[in-house]
Design an enzyme around this catalytic site. Structure first.
Site, PDB file in Angstrom:
ATOM      1  N   GLU A 184       0.798  -1.226   0.000  1.00  0.00           N
ATOM      2  CA  GLU A 184       0.000   0.000   0.000  1.00  0.00           C
ATOM      3  C   GLU A 184       0.837   1.286   0.000  1.00  0.00           C
ATOM      4  O   GLU A 184       0.788   2.074   0.951  1.00  0.00           O
ATOM      5  CB  GLU A 184      -0.970   0.006   1.193  1.00  0.00           C
ATOM      6  CG  GLU A 184      -1.924  -1.178   1.204  1.00  0.00           C
ATOM      7  CD  GLU A 184      -2.934  -1.121   2.347  1.00  0.00           C
ATOM      8  OE1 GLU A 184      -2.891  -0.187   3.166  1.00  0.00           O
ATOM      9  OE2 GLU A 184      -3.790  -2.025   2.416  1.00  0.00           O
ATOM     10  N   GLU A 370      -5.593  -8.672   0.720  1.00  0.00           N
ATOM     11  CA  GLU A 370      -6.268  -8.328   1.989  1.00  0.00           C
ATOM     12  C   GLU A 370      -7.736  -8.081   1.697  1.00  0.00           C
ATOM     13  O   GLU A 370      -8.086  -7.411   0.727  1.00  0.00           O
ATOM     14  CB  GLU A 370      -5.704  -7.047   2.629  1.00  0.00           C
ATOM     15  CG  GLU A 370      -4.358  -7.187   3.258  1.00  0.00           C
ATOM     16  CD  GLU A 370      -3.866  -5.889   3.899  1.00  0.00           C
ATOM     17  OE1 GLU A 370      -4.705  -5.052   4.310  1.00  0.00           O
ATOM     18  OE2 GLU A 370      -2.650  -5.719   3.967  1.00  0.00           O
TER      19      GLU A 370
HETATM   20  O1  IFM Z   1      -4.562  -3.166   9.101  1.00  0.00           O
HETATM   21  C1  IFM Z   1      -4.471  -2.632   7.823  1.00  0.00           C
HETATM   22  C2  IFM Z   1      -3.288  -3.222   7.078  1.00  0.00           C
HETATM   23  O2  IFM Z   1      -2.102  -3.025   7.769  1.00  0.00           O
HETATM   24  C3  IFM Z   1      -3.153  -2.594   5.718  1.00  0.00           C
HETATM   25  N1  IFM Z   1      -4.402  -2.641   5.000  1.00  0.00           N
HETATM   26  C4  IFM Z   1      -5.596  -2.212   5.675  1.00  0.00           C
HETATM   27  C5  IFM Z   1      -5.714  -2.916   7.018  1.00  0.00           C
HETATM   28  C6  IFM Z   1      -6.993  -2.468   7.740  1.00  0.00           C
HETATM   29  O3  IFM Z   1      -6.981  -1.084   7.948  1.00  0.00           O
END
Ligand code: IFM
Length: 467
Positions: A184, A370
């Site tokens: 990210e 994710e």
């Molecule tokens: O916890 C975070 C993760 O570290 C990165 N992506 C989003 C998740 C939820 O906010």
């Protein structure tokens, strides 16, 4: 499948459990995901150096509950029993990150063998349990020593990152299924350097855009170094993405959505897959556009083996909404049911996003690296009946399968997160885990979603064997 998670979906949401297709490709990867700073703790053990999140968390008011990652889930000390737990959750694959300051305390110079040994034990433990390893090299824990030299705003940090990536590749490249360079970069650049709600807490748009470029450069340099090693691991990057939609059909809202899409999605996708930043965003940035050098964009756009996508919600924007985006990338006005983060439950957005990426760019296979939701879970007699999280996961898996049927080449899905953990500026107040962590005792409890996901993965496996 157990009946605990059989509740139907509200009408506003696409798909329902009854619709959940059970026909994924036999080699589809099902996993769970975490990151180092969020679970490891042990920030001062065995020679780990300080990172920018240690520093940021020590500033009054930076973290909602005043906490830090110093203890977190004590995963560093509980590795062996945690790996048994991962197996009990049915994971076939595990996405984790290396804490750069654990293996190279200053981000340059000497390696810390005790740090590398921890990750070697992790990889050995995964291999012993038949769980595929998916490594992320950078999930936000920059060594503080590099921040003191300018952090990601300094081009030299990209070079140091590439040296670290090469070292990780030499040690672990043959033991992992995939390596993602960065997690990210939008979050690091925008929340860390423009709105300043994340470490290192800088509030300057020109710096943020330089950071955005330097991160992509770091990715390109790392990729070059890893490719030169010729290892078997698939190489890629992980982006947080969302469909960006105008809150109304007015010209102003549509223009705002176009710009936000440029900053969140096209900035990264165009750089990685077209070798250029989007012209409309560069024009909007004016003097704040980053300094680039000859050859940067060729490095950044070198071919990838996979693209990781983190999807949580859509980004609904209106011209009236001022202020910083939140950690999902959104300045939001919710129209649907929301999670404990205030993020809309919007599974159809995953379908839209996956198809859009496949349509607008020449992408490699996609991994959903994710996807998950925070809810205010309650532990009662050792159980957590997190029906909403079960539904969230089921609906998003359904939306992903639909996208695959409609043409998107998706090869993996990782639920976020394996266990409750340090949710950055929210501290421990938000629970994303499929496993509940009682932070006082450090006891872990499988939530109903963990049982459901375990059975779901098992059912996919059995279906594949029977086919
Ligand atoms: O916890 C975070 C993760 O570290 C990165 N992506 C989003 C998740 C939820 O906010």
């Amino acid at each position: 499948m157990p009946e605990i998670c059989q509740t139907g979906a509200p009408e506003a949401l696409a798909g329902s459990v009854a619709d959940l297709p059970n026909d994924f490709p036999a080699d589809f990867i099902w996993g769970l995901a975490t990151s180092a700073y969020q679970i490891e703790g042990a920030t001062e053990l065995d020679g780990r150096g300080p990172c920018i999140w240690d520093t940021f968390a020590s500033k009054p008011g930076a973290i909602a509950d005043g906490s830090s990652g110093a203890v977190a889930c004590e995963h560093y000390q509980r590795l062996d029993s945690d790996l048994d737990l991962l197996q009990a959750c049915g994971a076939r694959a595990y996405r984790f990150s290396i804490a750069w300051p654990r293996v190279q305390p200053d981000g340059k110079g000497a390696w810390n063998e005790a740090g590398w040994a921890f990750y070697q034990r992790l990889l050995d433990g995964l291999a012993k349990r038949g769980i595929q390893a998916h490594l992320t090299l950078y999930h936000w824990d920059l060594p503080q020593a590099l921040q003191d030299e300018g952090g990601w705003a300094a081009r030299s940090t990209a070079q140091y990152f590439a040296a670290y990536a090469a070292q990780a590749g030499r040690r672990f490249g043959a033991q992992v299924a995939s390596i993602a360079t960065l997690n990210e970069p939008w979050v690091v650049a925008t929340l860390g350097h423009e709105s300043g709600i994340f470490a290192p807490g800088i509030k300057d748009r020109a710096i943020a855009m330089q950071v955005a470029h330097n991160l992509l450069l770091a990715h390109g340099l790392a990729l070059q170094a890893l490719r030169a090693q010729g290892g078997p691991a698939l190489l890629g990057i992980v982006l947080n993405q969302a469909p960006v939609q105008p809150a109304s059909d007015t010209l102003a809202d549509r223009a705002k959505a176009q710009l936000e899409d440029g900053l969140l999605v096209r900035w990264y996708m165009d750089a990685l897959f077209k070798g250029a930043y989007p012209a409309d965003v560069l024009e909007h940035l004016g003097q704040d556009a980053p300094h680039t050098e000859a050859g940067d964009m060729a490095l950044i756009s070198a071919p990838l083996d996979f693209l990781g996508l983190n999807y949580y919600t859509r980004n609904l924007v209106s011209a009236q909404q001022a202020g910083a985006p939140d950690s999902s990338g959104s300045r939001r006005a919710a129209q649907y049911e929301v999670t404990d983060m205030g993020w809309e439950v919007y599974p159809q957005g995953l379908h839209t996003l996956l198809l859009r990426l496949a349509r607008d760019w020449d992408t490699p296979p996609l991994y959903v690296t994710e996807n998950g939701a925070a809810y205010a879970d309650v532990l009662q007699q050792g159980r957590v009946h997190d029906v909403e999280r079960c539904r969230y996961l089921q609906m998003h898996i359904g939306a992903m399968r639909q996208a695959m049927q409609d043409g998107a080449d998706v090869r993996a899905y990782f639920a976020w997160s394996w266990m409750d953990n340090f949710e950055w500026a929210f501290g421990y107040s938000k629970r994303f885990g499929l496993v509940y962590v009682d932070y006082a005792s450090q006891q872990r409890y499988l939530k109903d979603s963990a049982y459901w996901y375990r059975d779901w993965i098992m059912a996919q496996h059995q279906a594949a064997l029977a086919a």
